[in-house]
Design an enzyme around this catalytic site. Structure first.
Site, short mmCIF file in Angstrom:
data_model
loop_
_atom_site.label_atom_id
_atom_site.label_comp_id
_atom_site.label_asym_id
_atom_site.label_seq_id
_atom_site.Cartn_x
_atom_site.Cartn_y
_atom_site.Cartn_z
N PRO A 146 0.84 -1.20 0.00
CG PRO A 146 0.10 -0.98 2.20
CD PRO A 146 0.80 -1.93 1.27
CG MET A 147 3.60 2.58 -1.49
SD MET A 147 4.87 2.52 -2.73
CE MET A 147 4.15 1.40 -3.92
CD GLN A 176 -2.63 0.09 5.03
OE1 GLN A 176 -2.40 1.25 4.68
NE2 GLN A 176 -1.67 -0.74 5.38
CB CYS A 235 0.93 5.28 8.96
SG CYS A 235 1.22 6.92 8.27
CE LYS A 293 3.19 -2.46 4.53
NZ LYS A 293 3.51 -1.07 4.88
N GLY A 306 10.27 -4.16 2.48
CA GLY A 306 11.35 -3.21 2.68
C GLY A 306 12.57 -3.44 1.81
CG ASP A 307 15.23 -1.45 2.42
OD1 ASP A 307 14.57 -0.41 2.26
OD2 ASP A 307 15.80 -1.74 3.49
N GLY A 340 7.12 -2.01 -2.44
CA GLY A 340 6.60 -0.65 -2.50
C GLY A 340 7.34 0.18 -3.53
NE ARG A 341 11.06 2.79 -0.25
CZ ARG A 341 11.98 2.91 0.70
NH1 ARG A 341 12.50 4.10 0.95
NH2 ARG A 341 12.37 1.86 1.40
C1 LIG Z 1 4.94 6.99 -0.95
C2 LIG Z 1 4.69 5.91 0.07
C3 LIG Z 1 3.44 5.78 0.64
C4 LIG Z 1 3.19 4.76 1.58
N1 LIG Z 1 1.94 4.62 2.09
C5 LIG Z 1 1.66 3.56 2.90
C6 LIG Z 1 0.34 3.31 3.32
O1 LIG Z 1 -0.62 4.02 2.97
N2 LIG Z 1 0.12 2.23 4.15
C7 LIG Z 1 1.14 1.41 4.56
O2 LIG Z 1 0.92 0.43 5.29
N3 LIG Z 1 2.42 1.62 4.14
C8 LIG Z 1 2.69 2.65 3.33
N4 LIG Z 1 3.95 2.84 2.86
C9 LIG Z 1 4.99 1.86 3.24
C10 LIG Z 1 5.13 0.77 2.16
O3 LIG Z 1 3.96 -0.02 2.05
C11 LIG Z 1 6.34 -0.16 2.43
O4 LIG Z 1 6.08 -0.95 3.58
C12 LIG Z 1 7.63 0.60 2.65
O5 LIG Z 1 7.79 1.60 1.68
C13 LIG Z 1 8.85 -0.32 2.60
O6 LIG Z 1 8.87 -1.06 1.42
P1 LIG Z 1 9.73 -0.61 0.10
O7 LIG Z 1 11.15 -0.43 0.54
O8 LIG Z 1 9.51 -1.77 -0.83
O9 LIG Z 1 9.16 0.67 -0.37
C14 LIG Z 1 4.23 3.86 1.96
C15 LIG Z 1 5.49 4.02 1.38
C16 LIG Z 1 5.73 5.01 0.44
C17 LIG Z 1 7.10 5.11 -0.17
#
Ligand SMILES: Cc1cc2nc3c(=O)[nH]c(=O)nc-3n(C[C@H](O)[C@H](O)[C@H](O)COP(=O)(O)O)c2cc1C
Length: 355
Positions: free
Chosen positions: A16-17, A71, A101, A140, A202-203, A224-225
């Site tokens: 989720p982002m 979510q 969050c 989460k 993560g990452d 995510g990213r």
């Molecule tokens: C722009 C952005 C928005 C995010 N929004 C949420 C969210 O709404 N809910 C949530 O549980 N995590 C949110 N996250 C966290 C991501 O779901 C993820 O757990 C976190 O970025 C680590 O994973 P990654 O390194 O693959 O990005 C967000 C992350 C980013 C970068």
């Protein structure tokens, strides 16, 4: 893999982002394959219960995204249970609770990661929700609030006992925000002790990392990213996991993705067949609705802003990516945006508009 009775065809999922994983983006990622689950942007339980249009829109999804997890965030067990019923009524496959969050605006309202500081209360939220709905309730969370309160292992077990059907853990604390690295050993340790599926997050920025994380002992990986930089990452991970060479993505493919995203965003609420969108039934669209009316110039502005937001991630690591980012940010019309993207990525022909 099963979450409750929901079958996932792949262990790789879109995390989720907020602001990023809207229905159009999720549809496009899903079309490229390898994606077992999509999760919406986080949606306020308070807003759902009060029937606020902007909130309800964040929860909308389309059939092709299934299985879909919506979510929600909030800290009041009664409201979270009521919100879960609304989500279930919208036809979602899974309802997920945000306990990760770190943003003060959310955390100070006893929601997001601050729930991790009150484990008993957090578990009571999950218990209330699992009593209220038949669809799986998932959580989460982060590794913890800070280094001295890294309680994900305890809380994970508590929410499992309260009825959670799966858990995802971003292996950083709230205090870390996005600094340092995610602690995947902690996540794998939790996966080892729980009976329900555990996803790590993560990452992961390339497909090899996604597969390596899966092999570290978790049941699934939320990306995510990495998806914002490379929407094919889950498809490539699925290729690798199946022993195939990961599919190649050309510059033109990357351009086509952005142009398709522009097309889908422009089409939001225009020429949609009846029943196309799963939304809250009693919803009365309001003038200040999040997606501006298709006829308005502000709809174009909204689309451009969405491409700017994605562009800040998507252009990372691209040759001349920073130039493209600057150019996107100074674009003022859809035509200019399309021309810019077409030229930069060498896309030939008209964009294909997909419903
Ligand atoms: C722009 C952005 C928005 C995010 N929004 C949420 C969210 O709404 N809910 C949530 O549980 N995590 C949110 N996250 C966290 C991501 O779901 C993820 O757990 C976190 O970025 C680590 O994973 P990654 O390194 O693959 O990005 C967000 C992350 C980013 C970068």
């Amino acid at each position: 893999m099963l979450i409750g009775d929901v079958h996932l065809q792949s262990p790789f999922a879109v995390a989720p982002m907020a602001g990023m994983t809207d229905t159009a983006f999720r549809r496009l990622v899903k079309r490229h394959g390898g994606c077992g689950l999509v999760v919406t942007e986080m949606v306020s339980s308070e807003g759902l219960v009060r029937g606020i249009d902007r909130t309800l829109e964040f929860a909308e999804f389309t059939e092709e995204e299934r299985p879909v997890s919506i979510q929600i965030f909030g800290g009041d067990p009664v409201k979270m249970a009521a919100a879960a019923q609304i989500v279930e009524g919208m036809g979602a496959d899974i309802v997920d609770v945000n306990m990760g969050c770190p943003v003060p605006k959310i955390a100070k309202h006893n929601a997001g990661c601050s729930l991790m500081r009150e484990p008993e209360h957090a578990a009571s939220v999950i218990a209330a929700m699992t009593r209220a709905v038949k669809i799986p309730v998932t959580v989460k969370m982060r590794a913890g609030w800070n280094d001295t309160e890294k309680n994900a292992p305890t809380l994970a077990k508590m929410v499992e006992d309260a009825g959670a059907a799966a858990i995802a853990i971003h292996g950083r604390t709230a205090a870390q925000s996005y600094s340092g690295t995610a602690d995947w050993d902690l996540v794998a340790g939790i996966a080892d002790r729980l009976a329900i599926p555990v996803f790590g997050s993560g990452d992961c920025i390339d497909a090899e990392q996604v597969v390596a994380r899966l092999q570290s002992g978790v049941e699934g990986v939320l990306v995510g990213r990495g998806v914002l930089r490379n929407p094919w990452i889950l498809a490539q991970a699925a290729d690798l996991a199946a022993g195939r060479t990961p599919r190649e993505v050309t510059l033109a493919d990357r351009g086509r993705f952005l142009l398709d995203y522009v097309g889908l965003l422009l089409n939001e609420r225009v020429r949609e067949p009846e029943g196309f969108r799963h939304s809250f039934e009693s919803r009365i669209p309001s003038p200040e609705s999040r997606v501006p009316s298709p006829e308005s110039r502000s709809h174009d502005r909204w689309v451009i802003n969405k491409i700017r937001a994605l562009g800040s991630w998507y252009t990372k690591g691209l040759d001349n990516g920073s130039h493209l980012r600057t150019a996107i940010n100074s674009t003022e019309s859809i035509d200019a945006l399309r021309e810019l993207l077409g030229k930069f990525f060498g896309v030939v022909g008209e964009p294909v508009l997909m419903e």
